[in-house]
Design a protein around this motif. Structure first.
Motif, mmCIF file in Angstrom:
data_model
loop_
_atom_site.group_PDB
_atom_site.id
_atom_site.type_symbol
_atom_site.label_atom_id
_atom_site.label_comp_id
_atom_site.label_asym_id
_atom_site.label_seq_id
_atom_site.Cartn_x
_atom_site.Cartn_y
_atom_site.Cartn_z
ATOM 1 N N ASN A 1 0.833 -1.209 0.000
ATOM 2 C CA ASN A 1 0.000 0.000 0.000
ATOM 3 C C ASN A 1 0.866 1.257 0.000
ATOM 4 O O ASN A 1 0.846 2.054 0.949
ATOM 5 C CB ASN A 1 -0.931 -0.008 1.215
ATOM 6 N N GLU A 2 1.622 1.436 -1.062
ATOM 7 C CA GLU A 2 2.457 2.630 -1.187
ATOM 8 C C GLU A 2 2.628 2.976 -2.656
ATOM 9 O O GLU A 2 2.494 2.115 -3.533
ATOM 10 C CB GLU A 2 3.819 2.416 -0.530
ATOM 11 N N PRO A 3 2.908 4.237 -2.962
ATOM 12 C CA PRO A 3 3.123 4.621 -4.365
ATOM 13 C C PRO A 3 4.362 3.926 -4.902
ATOM 14 O O PRO A 3 5.289 3.585 -4.157
ATOM 15 C CB PRO A 3 3.307 6.139 -4.293
ATOM 16 N N PHE A 4 4.379 3.725 -6.202
ATOM 17 C CA PHE A 4 5.476 2.978 -6.814
ATOM 18 C C PHE A 4 5.689 3.446 -8.242
ATOM 19 O O PHE A 4 4.832 4.119 -8.829
ATOM 20 C CB PHE A 4 5.174 1.483 -6.789
ATOM 21 N N ALA A 5 6.824 3.077 -8.794
ATOM 22 C CA ALA A 5 7.135 3.407 -10.186
ATOM 23 C C ALA A 5 6.976 2.160 -11.049
ATOM 24 O O ALA A 5 7.129 1.033 -10.574
ATOM 25 C CB ALA A 5 8.564 3.932 -10.297
ATOM 26 N N VAL A 6 6.666 2.385 -12.305
ATOM 27 C CA VAL A 6 6.674 1.325 -13.322
ATOM 28 C C VAL A 6 7.641 1.760 -14.411
ATOM 29 O O VAL A 6 7.545 2.888 -14.921
ATOM 30 C CB VAL A 6 5.275 1.086 -13.920
ATOM 31 N N VAL A 7 8.578 0.894 -14.751
ATOM 32 C CA VAL A 7 9.601 1.212 -15.746
ATOM 33 C C VAL A 7 9.603 0.122 -16.814
ATOM 34 O O VAL A 7 9.809 -1.055 -16.499
ATOM 35 C CB VAL A 7 11.002 1.305 -15.100
ATOM 36 N N LEU A 8 9.361 0.494 -18.058
ATOM 37 C CA LEU A 8 9.403 -0.473 -19.161
ATOM 38 C C LEU A 8 10.851 -0.628 -19.624
ATOM 39 O O LEU A 8 11.471 0.342 -20.069
ATOM 40 C CB LEU A 8 8.512 -0.008 -20.315
ATOM 41 N N GLN B 1 -0.271 5.435 -7.747
ATOM 42 C CA GLN B 1 -0.734 5.186 -6.390
ATOM 43 C C GLN B 1 -1.251 3.752 -6.277
ATOM 44 O O GLN B 1 -1.706 3.160 -7.269
ATOM 45 C CB GLN B 1 -1.829 6.183 -6.026
ATOM 46 N N PRO B 2 -1.200 3.157 -5.093
ATOM 47 C CA PRO B 2 -1.561 1.741 -4.951
ATOM 48 C C PRO B 2 -3.005 1.419 -5.259
ATOM 49 O O PRO B 2 -3.344 0.256 -5.507
ATOM 50 C CB PRO B 2 -1.215 1.439 -3.486
ATOM 51 N N GLU B 3 -3.880 2.415 -5.274
ATOM 52 C CA GLU B 3 -5.291 2.166 -5.616
ATOM 53 C C GLU B 3 -5.448 1.618 -7.032
ATOM 54 O O GLU B 3 -6.498 1.067 -7.369
ATOM 55 C CB GLU B 3 -6.105 3.445 -5.444
ATOM 56 N N ILE B 4 -4.408 1.747 -7.860
ATOM 57 C CA ILE B 4 -4.481 1.213 -9.221
ATOM 58 C C ILE B 4 -4.682 -0.297 -9.199
ATOM 59 O O ILE B 4 -5.309 -0.868 -10.095
ATOM 60 C CB ILE B 4 -3.199 1.581 -10.018
#
Length: 291
Positions: A123-130, A212-215
């Protein structure tokens, strides 16, 4: 909340660069002398990421091996007094416990791949990297995004965007432009591959996200979209109904290494940044252009 974790979707088959990826993960293809995956991990590390989450698939074990210790190699290099090579390996070696690997057991799309990392991210914000998109710049693209996110406060989602030709917008996810503050702006709409002539702007969604983790809650029930896959863009459109999204026009040169032409251009661009390679490369290119 500090952005500590980054998700790397690495389960793709790399069909655009076959046959090179028949037996080798596309993320292990080399740009100059380093695999693609190392470049994006370095970018995340520069941005302050502490935990690296890889969403893998079949035949991707080479990625995990790359970030592991190779004791036989270490011993051999030490015996041969290969100090510079040892320093390179030590520099790239992640801390114990800093990497996690989870499986995407079927190719259900980018959104599904991100969802597979839900329990590790928490439950925390995170990054996505392709990993097949490299951005040549210092500071890196992700660091620019995190710096922007820190100014925005809690519950801000940030997407890296770049201009594309107006006649090519139908090939990309495109965002609408709201209130702007320099290189950053509020996104007032997103559309995946709009019909020609209907795009809200010429700013495309690139392969870097802060979410945000709500995704994860939205992705859990997200219906299949384009290509019959669970699309991350569709889930972001759903999340944008309750949370703000911002675009950042990053500084740097993006290279799509998932295509053969883009892969070749990236090798040239990154080699030209190397003092030990630039002069020789220029001479070689001149010689080939004269033919």
């Amino acid at each position: 909340m500090k952005i500590r974790k980054a998700v790397f979707p690495v389960a793709g088959l790399g069909t655009r660069v076959l046959p090179a990826t028949k037996a080798m993960p596309k993320e292990m293809l080399t740009i100059v002398d380093r695999p693609l995956i190392q470049y994006v991990v370095d970018e995340a590390r520069e941005a302050g990421i502490e935990h690296f989450v890889f969403v893998t698939g079949r035949n991707k074990g080479m990625i995990e091996d790359h970030f592991d210790r190779q004791f036989e190699l270490d011993v051999t290099l030490e015996k041969r007094n290969k100090k510079s090579e040892m320093e390179i390996l030590a520099r790239d070696q992640p801390e114990a416990g800093a990497m996690s690997f989870t499986r995407q057991q079927a190719p259900h799309g980018l959104g599904h791949a991100v969802w597979c990392a839900r329990d590790i991210v928490g439950n925390e914000p995170f990054a996505v990297v392709l990993p097949d998109e490299l951005v040549l710049n210092t500071p890196g693209c992700l660091k620019q995004m995190i710096q922007a996110a820190e100014k925005l406060g809690d519950k801000a989602n940030v997407i890296a965007v770049e201009e594309v030709p107006a006649d090519k917008t139908h090939q990309y996810g495109i965002c609408g432009v709201g209130k702007r503050d320099g290189k950053m702006f509020e996104i007032d709409g997103m559309v995946e591959k709009p019909a020609p002539g209907t795009a809200p702007s010429n700013l495309s969604i690139s392969g870097r996200y802060i979410l945000q983790p709500e995704i994860f809650q939205i992705l859990a029930t997200q219906e299949r979209g384009a290509g019959g896959e669970i699309q991350l863009t569709d889930a972001m459109i759903g999340l944008s109904k309750t949370q703000k999204f911002y675009g950042v026009e990053f500084e740097g040169e993006r290279h799509d290494c998932g295509s053969k032409a883009g892969f070749l251009r990236a090798n040239i661009a990154f080699a030209m940044q190397r003092d030990d390679l630039r002069a020789g490369l220029i001479e070689d290119m001149k010689r080939y252009l004269e033919k």
